[in-house]
Design a protein around this motif. Structure first.
Motif, PDB file in Angstrom:
ATOM      1  N   MET A   1      12.599  -2.190  -3.133  1.00  0.00           N
ATOM      2  CA  MET A   1      11.231  -1.917  -3.223  1.00  0.00           C
ATOM      3  C   MET A   1      10.476  -2.994  -2.542  1.00  0.00           C
ATOM      4  O   MET A   1       9.446  -2.667  -1.728  1.00  0.00           O
ATOM      5  CB  MET A   1      10.781  -1.936  -4.549  1.00  0.00           C
ATOM      6  CG  MET A   1       9.320  -1.662  -4.874  1.00  0.00           C
ATOM      7  SD  MET A   1       8.966   0.250  -4.315  1.00  0.00           S
ATOM      8  CE  MET A   1       9.419   0.800  -5.947  1.00  0.00           C
ATOM      9  N   ARG A   4      10.803  -1.745   1.094  1.00  0.00           N
ATOM     10  CA  ARG A   4      10.126  -0.885   1.529  1.00  0.00           C
ATOM     11  C   ARG A   4       8.509  -1.270   1.660  1.00  0.00           C
ATOM     12  O   ARG A   4       8.043  -0.906   2.523  1.00  0.00           O
ATOM     13  CB  ARG A   4       9.987   0.060   0.265  1.00  0.00           C
ATOM     14  CG  ARG A   4       9.359   1.446   0.466  1.00  0.00           C
ATOM     15  CD  ARG A   4       9.073   1.760  -0.996  1.00  0.00           C
ATOM     16  NE  ARG A   4       8.576   3.164  -1.116  1.00  0.00           N
ATOM     17  CZ  ARG A   4       9.236   4.226  -0.969  1.00  0.00           C
ATOM     18  NH1 ARG A   4      10.469   4.417  -0.976  1.00  0.00           N
ATOM     19  NH2 ARG A   4       8.666   5.431  -1.044  1.00  0.00           N
ATOM     20  N   ASP A   5       8.081  -2.109   0.822  1.00  0.00           N
ATOM     21  CA  ASP A   5       6.609  -2.656   0.795  1.00  0.00           C
ATOM     22  C   ASP A   5       6.328  -3.335   1.961  1.00  0.00           C
ATOM     23  O   ASP A   5       5.133  -3.107   2.660  1.00  0.00           O
ATOM     24  CB  ASP A   5       6.335  -3.282  -0.558  1.00  0.00           C
ATOM     25  CG  ASP A   5       6.129  -2.412  -1.572  1.00  0.00           C
ATOM     26  OD1 ASP A   5       6.463  -1.296  -1.497  1.00  0.00           O
ATOM     27  OD2 ASP A   5       5.727  -2.873  -2.846  1.00  0.00           O
ATOM     28  N   PHE A   8       6.365  -0.825   5.014  1.00  0.00           N
ATOM     29  CA  PHE A   8       5.236   0.166   5.052  1.00  0.00           C
ATOM     30  C   PHE A   8       3.891  -0.648   5.187  1.00  0.00           C
ATOM     31  O   PHE A   8       3.060  -0.344   5.825  1.00  0.00           O
ATOM     32  CB  PHE A   8       5.233   0.655   3.623  1.00  0.00           C
ATOM     33  CG  PHE A   8       3.939   1.627   3.464  1.00  0.00           C
ATOM     34  CD1 PHE A   8       3.830   2.922   3.965  1.00  0.00           C
ATOM     35  CD2 PHE A   8       2.780   1.145   2.646  1.00  0.00           C
ATOM     36  CE1 PHE A   8       2.824   3.610   4.063  1.00  0.00           C
ATOM     37  CE2 PHE A   8       1.666   1.939   2.573  1.00  0.00           C
ATOM     38  CZ  PHE A   8       1.740   3.119   3.226  1.00  0.00           C
ATOM     39  N   GLY A   9       3.968  -1.922   4.731  1.00  0.00           N
ATOM     40  CA  GLY A   9       2.764  -2.874   4.831  1.00  0.00           C
ATOM     41  C   GLY A   9       2.356  -3.250   6.263  1.00  0.00           C
ATOM     42  O   GLY A   9       1.204  -3.164   6.965  1.00  0.00           O
ATOM     43  N   GLU A  10       3.290  -3.331   7.214  1.00  0.00           N
ATOM     44  CA  GLU A  10       3.285  -3.630   8.802  1.00  0.00           C
ATOM     45  C   GLU A  10       2.849  -2.153   9.270  1.00  0.00           C
ATOM     46  O   GLU A  10       2.113  -2.408  10.175  1.00  0.00           O
ATOM     47  CB  GLU A  10       4.864  -3.757   9.205  1.00  0.00           C
ATOM     48  CG  GLU A  10       5.223  -5.382   9.155  1.00  0.00           C
ATOM     49  CD  GLU A  10       6.577  -5.496   9.780  1.00  0.00           C
ATOM     50  OE1 GLU A  10       6.861  -4.915  10.825  1.00  0.00           O
ATOM     51  OE2 GLU A  10       7.349  -6.266   9.297  1.00  0.00           O
ATOM     52  N   LEU A  12       1.283   0.188   7.806  1.00  0.00           N
ATOM     53  CA  LEU A  12      -0.259   0.158   7.444  1.00  0.00           C
ATOM     54  C   LEU A  12      -1.420  -0.657   8.479  1.00  0.00           C
ATOM     55  O   LEU A  12      -2.418  -0.015   8.763  1.00  0.00           O
ATOM     56  CB  LEU A  12      -0.445  -0.183   5.820  1.00  0.00           C
ATOM     57  CG  LEU A  12      -1.852   0.270   5.284  1.00  0.00           C
ATOM     58  CD1 LEU A  12      -1.627   0.446   3.812  1.00  0.00           C
ATOM     59  CD2 LEU A  12      -2.634  -0.957   5.450  1.00  0.00           C
ATOM     60  N   TYR A  46       3.624   6.554   1.865  1.00  0.00           N
ATOM     61  CA  TYR A  46       4.234   5.487   1.125  1.00  0.00           C
ATOM     62  C   TYR A  46       5.263   6.283   0.059  1.00  0.00           C
ATOM     63  O   TYR A  46       6.343   5.950   0.066  1.00  0.00           O
ATOM     64  CB  TYR A  46       3.316   4.650   0.071  1.00  0.00           C
ATOM     65  CG  TYR A  46       3.999   3.761  -0.838  1.00  0.00           C
ATOM     66  CD1 TYR A  46       4.060   2.357  -0.372  1.00  0.00           C
ATOM     67  CD2 TYR A  46       4.394   4.254  -1.947  1.00  0.00           C
ATOM     68  CE1 TYR A  46       4.809   1.629  -0.957  1.00  0.00           C
ATOM     69  CE2 TYR A  46       5.128   3.086  -2.887  1.00  0.00           C
ATOM     70  CZ  TYR A  46       5.282   1.997  -2.244  1.00  0.00           C
ATOM     71  OH  TYR A  46       5.809   1.150  -3.098  1.00  0.00           O
ATOM     72  N   VAL A  47       4.593   7.300  -0.364  1.00  0.00           N
ATOM     73  CA  VAL A  47       5.834   8.099  -1.276  1.00  0.00           C
ATOM     74  C   VAL A  47       6.737   8.588  -0.813  1.00  0.00           C
ATOM     75  O   VAL A  47       8.243   8.431  -1.056  1.00  0.00           O
ATOM     76  CB  VAL A  47       5.113   9.111  -2.141  1.00  0.00           C
ATOM     77  CG1 VAL A  47       6.085  10.121  -2.950  1.00  0.00           C
ATOM     78  CG2 VAL A  47       3.814   8.663  -2.887  1.00  0.00           C
TER      79      VAL A  47
ATOM     80  N   ARG B  27      -6.182  -1.745   0.570  1.00  0.00           N
ATOM     81  CA  ARG B  27      -4.704  -1.769   0.684  1.00  0.00           C
ATOM     82  C   ARG B  27      -3.955  -1.978  -0.772  1.00  0.00           C
ATOM     83  O   ARG B  27      -2.897  -1.135  -0.611  1.00  0.00           O
ATOM     84  CB  ARG B  27      -4.612  -3.266   1.626  1.00  0.00           C
ATOM     85  CG  ARG B  27      -3.086  -3.230   2.285  1.00  0.00           C
ATOM     86  CD  ARG B  27      -3.098  -4.637   3.254  1.00  0.00           C
ATOM     87  NE  ARG B  27      -1.914  -4.509   4.081  1.00  0.00           N
ATOM     88  CZ  ARG B  27      -0.703  -4.947   3.648  1.00  0.00           C
ATOM     89  NH1 ARG B  27      -0.287  -5.338   2.184  1.00  0.00           N
ATOM     90  NH2 ARG B  27       0.432  -4.976   4.379  1.00  0.00           N
ATOM     91  N   PHE B  31      -0.800   1.020  -2.246  1.00  0.00           N
ATOM     92  CA  PHE B  31       0.395   0.462  -2.796  1.00  0.00           C
ATOM     93  C   PHE B  31       0.402   0.801  -4.421  1.00  0.00           C
ATOM     94  O   PHE B  31       1.405   1.428  -4.877  1.00  0.00           O
ATOM     95  CB  PHE B  31       0.636  -1.000  -2.682  1.00  0.00           C
ATOM     96  CG  PHE B  31       1.081  -1.401  -1.475  1.00  0.00           C
ATOM     97  CD1 PHE B  31       2.317  -1.391  -1.207  1.00  0.00           C
ATOM     98  CD2 PHE B  31       0.179  -1.892  -0.330  1.00  0.00           C
ATOM     99  CE1 PHE B  31       3.055  -1.557   0.115  1.00  0.00           C
ATOM    100  CE2 PHE B  31       0.659  -2.115   0.888  1.00  0.00           C
ATOM    101  CZ  PHE B  31       2.180  -2.098   1.042  1.00  0.00           C
ATOM    102  N   GLY B  34       0.557   4.735  -4.503  1.00  0.00           N
ATOM    103  CA  GLY B  34       1.686   5.050  -4.164  1.00  0.00           C
ATOM    104  C   GLY B  34       3.157   4.846  -4.964  1.00  0.00           C
ATOM    105  O   GLY B  34       3.912   5.690  -5.331  1.00  0.00           O
ATOM    106  N   LEU B  38       5.443   7.480  -6.798  1.00  0.00           N
ATOM    107  CA  LEU B  38       6.931   7.475  -6.643  1.00  0.00           C
ATOM    108  C   LEU B  38       7.507   7.673  -7.919  1.00  0.00           C
ATOM    109  O   LEU B  38       8.669   8.290  -7.987  1.00  0.00           O
ATOM    110  CB  LEU B  38       7.164   6.182  -5.710  1.00  0.00           C
ATOM    111  CG  LEU B  38       8.530   5.979  -5.149  1.00  0.00           C
ATOM    112  CD1 LEU B  38       8.652   7.399  -3.990  1.00  0.00           C
ATOM    113  CD2 LEU B  38       8.552   4.706  -4.371  1.00  0.00           C
ATOM    114  N   ARG B  41       7.398  10.914  -9.649  1.00  0.00           N
ATOM    115  CA  ARG B  41       8.538  11.821  -8.671  1.00  0.00           C
ATOM    116  C   ARG B  41       9.688  11.722  -9.098  1.00  0.00           C
ATOM    117  O   ARG B  41      10.576  12.552  -9.323  1.00  0.00           O
ATOM    118  CB  ARG B  41       8.280  11.795  -7.108  1.00  0.00           C
ATOM    119  CG  ARG B  41       9.247  12.459  -6.476  1.00  0.00           C
ATOM    120  CD  ARG B  41       9.232  12.099  -4.818  1.00  0.00           C
ATOM    121  NE  ARG B  41       8.109  12.921  -4.274  1.00  0.00           N
ATOM    122  CZ  ARG B  41       7.893  13.018  -3.135  1.00  0.00           C
ATOM    123  NH1 ARG B  41       8.797  12.743  -2.178  1.00  0.00           N
ATOM    124  NH2 ARG B  41       6.810  13.718  -2.656  1.00  0.00           N
TER     125      ARG B  41
END
Lengths: 175, 271
Positions: A1, A4-5, A8-10, A12, A46-47, B27, B31, B34, B38, B41
């Motif tokens: 995780m 992933r964060d 994804f943060g980059e 964003l 993100y999802v 921001r 997160f 999201g 997630l 889901r």
């Protein structure tokens, strides 16, 4: 995780400003709605991040465009603008009494014209001429046929021409 | 196209105006929402898998019951005298082991084949536990052996040892990798305990269940490779069941430790 964060943060941080500009045009010129739209789009990205990344680097942009443009159209259909509508006139402030800075009137005219286009036509125009997508790519993003994209692009440009002063928009379009 | 698309792009760019307001994107909210979506889901997907497995298990159990009466036989010690009469002396084995315990996705480990059933039979006969026991088939004459029943390898035999007789059933099938065996998995929970010892390859659930003179001993395990093995023994063989009146031994011919040895150390694997 955590990976992933971070990844994804980059994404964003690097794309949020550009995405907001596209969202602004898709919304017909409203920064608040544009930010809401970007926020919604980023959450969906993100999802789906793991799946999008598996499909390759190029798919992130394609996916984000698709999500954003469809969310914008959905928002329009839900009469989102009843809650927050775009104003035709700049608010009357002290500054408005003096001559506006160069380009402001121009920007207001274009925003006003864009806002008058149906959401579908506006999306086609933005994707084709702002995002520089081909007819095929635009059709894929919108889930429409190429013929529909050509037709809506043509109608959208004709409407803009009609709404804007002669000379602002040369004859162009998907013939 | 009679004009330049750059002109249109330039025009659209003019709509942005000269100065853009500062970005006020939340921001942390992206997160937070999201992650929440997630999790939801994933929970829904997990629920869908469980629901699908329930449908498959229930459907398979129903179809097996309709199409193949032999697969639903019960061990003789589970039946009353009146029931024994209606079974014409044929011992009845417990209902499929998959009907007990919480459903979970089985691990696919290749096809179930009669060739592998023969391999399992050899392993069982070579085990230290059964080597010195007298094994006879509960049905037609012949050597007891593993057979394929649906997605399960099934072994049934009458066992005789030290004056005790009983019926033995062993099943080998694919099980889940993501959980360990529990007492809820047992066909007959009885006096159940889950053993986890340093010399065991996996936790083992054992139960010693007695009602009146009937004794059932059951042992189950889920091996690290996803093989689910069950061994069940009673104190009444098919021969005793056919007696008039039916007789039974004081105890089963195999102990719980014998059954543990069978499920853990015989090399019984689903593939």
């Amino acid at each position: 995780m955590a990976d992933r964060d971070a990844e994804f943060g980059e994404f964003l941080d690097s794309r949020a400003v550009v995405m907001r500009r596209t969202a602004y045009l898709l919304c017909g010129g409203d920064w608040h709605r544009a930010e809401d739209l970007v926020q919604t789009t980023l959450t969906k990205i993100y999802v789906a991040w793991s799946r999008i990344r598996r499909d390759g680097d190029g798919s992130v942009d394609a996916y984000s465009r698709k999500i954003m443009v469809r969310a914008a159209i959905d928002e329009s259909r839900r009469a989102y603008r009843r809650r927050e509508s775009v104003v035709d006139e700049l608010p009357e402030t002290g500054a408005a009494m003096s001559a506006p800075p160069a380009g402001v009137e121009d920007a207001v005219d274009v925003r006003r014209a864009l806002a008058q286009l149906p959401a579908g036509q506006r999306a086609v125009v933005v994707l084709r001429y702002w995002e520089d997508l081909s007819v095929v790519e635009t059709a894929q993003a919108l889930g429409k046929s190429e013929g529909t994209v050509k037709s809506q692009a043509s109608k959208g440009l004709a409407a803009l021409r009609r709404l804007l002063q002669p000379g602002d928009l040369a004859e162009a379009g998907d013939q | 196209m009679t004009g330049s698309t750059d002109d249109i792009k330039d025009l659209l760019g003019r709509a942005l105006g000269g100065q853009e307001p500062p970005l006020r994107l939340d921001r942390d909210e992206v997160f937070r929402v999201g992650r929440k979506r997630l999790r939801r889901r994933r929970a829904l997907e997990a629920g869908g898998v469980v629901a699908a497995v329930v449908v498959v298990v229930v459907g398979a159990t129903t179809l097996t019951g309709l199409g193949d009466g032999d697969s639903q036989r019960l061990l003789p010690a589970a039946t009353s005298t009146a029931t024994v009469t209606t079974t014409q002396g044929k011992p009845e084995l417990p209902v499929s082991t998959t009907v007990h315990g919480p459903p979970s996705a089985p691990v696919s480990q290749g096809p179930i084949t009669s060739e592998h059933a023969d391999v399992l039979t050899d392993k069982l006969y070579n085990s230290a536990v059964l080597h010195s026991r007298d094994l006879t088939t509960p049905g037609p004459a012949g050597k007891p052996e593993f057979v394929v029943r649906g997605g399960t390898y099934l072994f049934e035999a009458d066992v005789t040892f030290a004056g005790m007789e009983g019926a033995l059933q062993v099943t080998v099938e694919s099980g889940p990798l993501d959980r360990s065996v529990t007492c809820e998995d047992m066909s007959y929970p009885g006096d159940c305990e889950v053993r986890l010892r340093p010399d065991y390859k996996a936790p083992v659930a054992t139960s010693d269940w007695a009602t009146g003179k009937v004794v059932r001993r059951e042992v189950r395990t889920l091996l690290p490779d996803g093989t689910k093995v069950m061994a069940l023994v009673t104190n009444q063989s098919s021969r005793q069941l056919a007696d008039n009146p039916p007789s039974m031994s004081p105890n089963p011919p195999l102990s719980l430790d014998d059954l543990v040895e069978l499920v853990l150390n015989c090399g019984l694997r689903v593939s």
